[in-house]
Design a protein around this motif. Structure first.
Motif: not given
Ligand code: FMN
Ligand code: FE2
Ligand code: FE2
Length: 407
Positions: A181, A235-236, A238-239
């Motif tokens: 992030d 934050k992500n 999955q990325k």
């Protein structure tokens, strides 16, 4: 060495390494990070240690103390993977602390013992846990052949943190921003490029095992992915899972909408046709990179070919075979099991040719299954007619690429 907090009781130590040949082969033009993690409950564990590349452990101990972790309080060394970029510090640690337990898979245990002479080892299997107290419970999940047989994930239950070691890693030094992030758009692009370089150089050969590791990651409730190299995804997460899934498809022949011209030329005859091809690609509005062998590093060559949906091989005949630096590059790509690429070759010869035959031997021997447009060979300098055929070959390649584009 930088110290960062991932969560209460979970810290990261990270350092940049530059100017080395990774695995003794790969020029890492933009460096690499080594990340290590400390998990504190009532007991303390360190996951994948880091020290300076020179093997001096003082940096690590100073950093631990600055974090309020007494090295003497570390009871468990979790070795997700025995490769020395993650475990090379164990013998040094032994000099300052007598009693600790190494936790690793059975395959790693054999190596920990044969490489470092350690024998206080707890072997773990899928789903085994280690309760550090204060709600910090680690579980272990083998992911064999990512890229060694010994590899495992360590997962921290309360925070959903996956310590994935080499999996989900990237080359590339880190500045002040170590979390997904925090990355600027330029840094995101940098780690896309460096992630592809890392996957193609280190992981590509093991794509089927990586797919299994991706599935195993999906089966865990992950909130943060904390790899052994590169940024942490909080934050992500999955990325990076999606990115690795995409990279695994690049290994099977998909690629970005771009062409790599993998080329070499002794006296400029093949080079004339390369220049012509550049004009065709520019006219068609196609992005392309030129990898001039043997001047380009193997690392850059493998990464650039790997991410491209179309490959143009431009190389003459040399001693009845394919120009050796280009043959060596193709062999390297074959060893990395980079398969299914759309491809087109042309090149000059003086009297008999022979390059084309060796090209197909390399492709066959390595089971590469590249999808070739009809090759064009020309005697001496390329003539008008040769260039027409080359143009047709390029256009056929662009057609073949269409089903393979994945950005
Ligand atoms: C060291 C060397 C070996 C060569 N071996 C062959 C050969 O075995 N068969 C052939 O047809 N031409 C051979 N050639 C000729 C080249 O293929 C020819 O000069 C071609 O135009 C070189 O293209 P380039 O200028 O792109 O390197 C050889 C040339 C050199 C310098
Ligand atoms: Fe490794
Ligand atoms: Fe590693």
């Amino acid at each position: 060495m930088k110290k960062l907090k991932i969560a209460d009781g979970i810290h990261m130590l990270t350092m940049n390494v530059e100017d080395i040949l990774f695995e003794g082969i790969w020029e890492i033009a933009n460096g690499v990070t080594l990340n290590s993690y400390i998990v504190q409950g009532e007991k303390t564990a360190i996951i994948d240690g880091v020290i300076g590349w020179d093997g001096v452990p003082e940096t690590l101990y100073d950093s631990l103390e600055e974090m309020g972790v007494d090295p003497q309080s570390i009871d468990y060394l979790i070795v997700n993977h025995m490769e020395p970029d993650h475990s090379g510090w164990i013998s040094n640690f032994r000099k300052v602390k007598n009693y600790f337990t190494i936790i690793c898979t059975d395959k790693a245990a054999k190596m920990v013992s044969s490489f470092y002479g350690e024998d206080r080892i707890r072997v773990v299997k899928e789903g085994d846990t280690l309760d550090l107290g204060k709600g910090r419970v680690l579980s272990f999940h083998p992911v064999p052949n990512v890229h060694w047989p010994d590899t495992m994930y360590t997962y921290e239950n309360a925070t959903g943190t996956l310590f994935s070691c080499d999996m989900f890693g990237a080359f590339g030094r880190m500045g002040d921003h170590c979390f997904d992030d925090e990355l600027t758009p330029e840094e995101k692009e940098f780690f896309e490029t460096e992630g592809i370089r890392y996957y193609s150089n280190v992981m590509a050969t093991f794509t089927p095992s990586l797919r299994k590791a991706i599935e195993k990651a999906k089966s865990l409730d992950i909130k943060t992915i904390a790899p052994g190299h590169g940024p942490v995804y909080r934050k992500n997460p999955q990325k990076i899972i999606d990115d690795y899934s995409r990279y695994s498809l690049y290994a099977d022949g998909s690629g970005k909408n771009e062409v790599t011209i993998l080329w070499g030329s002794m006296y400029g005859m093949t080079a004339k046709a390369v220049e012509f091809v550049e004009g065709v690609l520019q006219r068609e509005g196609v992005r392309y990179s030129k990898m001039h062998m043997p001047l380009e590093s193997e690392s850059e060559m493998a990464a650039t070919v790997f991410r491209s949906a179309g490959i143009i091989i431009a190389a003459p005949t040399y001693e009845y075979k394919l120009f050796p630096p280009v043959a060596a590059a193709l062999n390297e790509l074959g060893r990395k099991k980079i398969t299914g690429k759309a491809a087109f070759r042309f090149g000059s010869y003086g009297w008999s040719g022979g390059a084309e035959k060796e090209l197909h031997e390399i492709i066959e021997r390595n089971g590469m299954k590249w999808d070739f447009a009809a090759s064009v060979e020309f005697e001496g300098a390329p003539k008008e007619d040769d260039l027409k055929k080359i143009e047709a070959g390029v256009l056929e390649l662009l057609e073949k690429m269409k089903g393979k584009i994945l950005e």
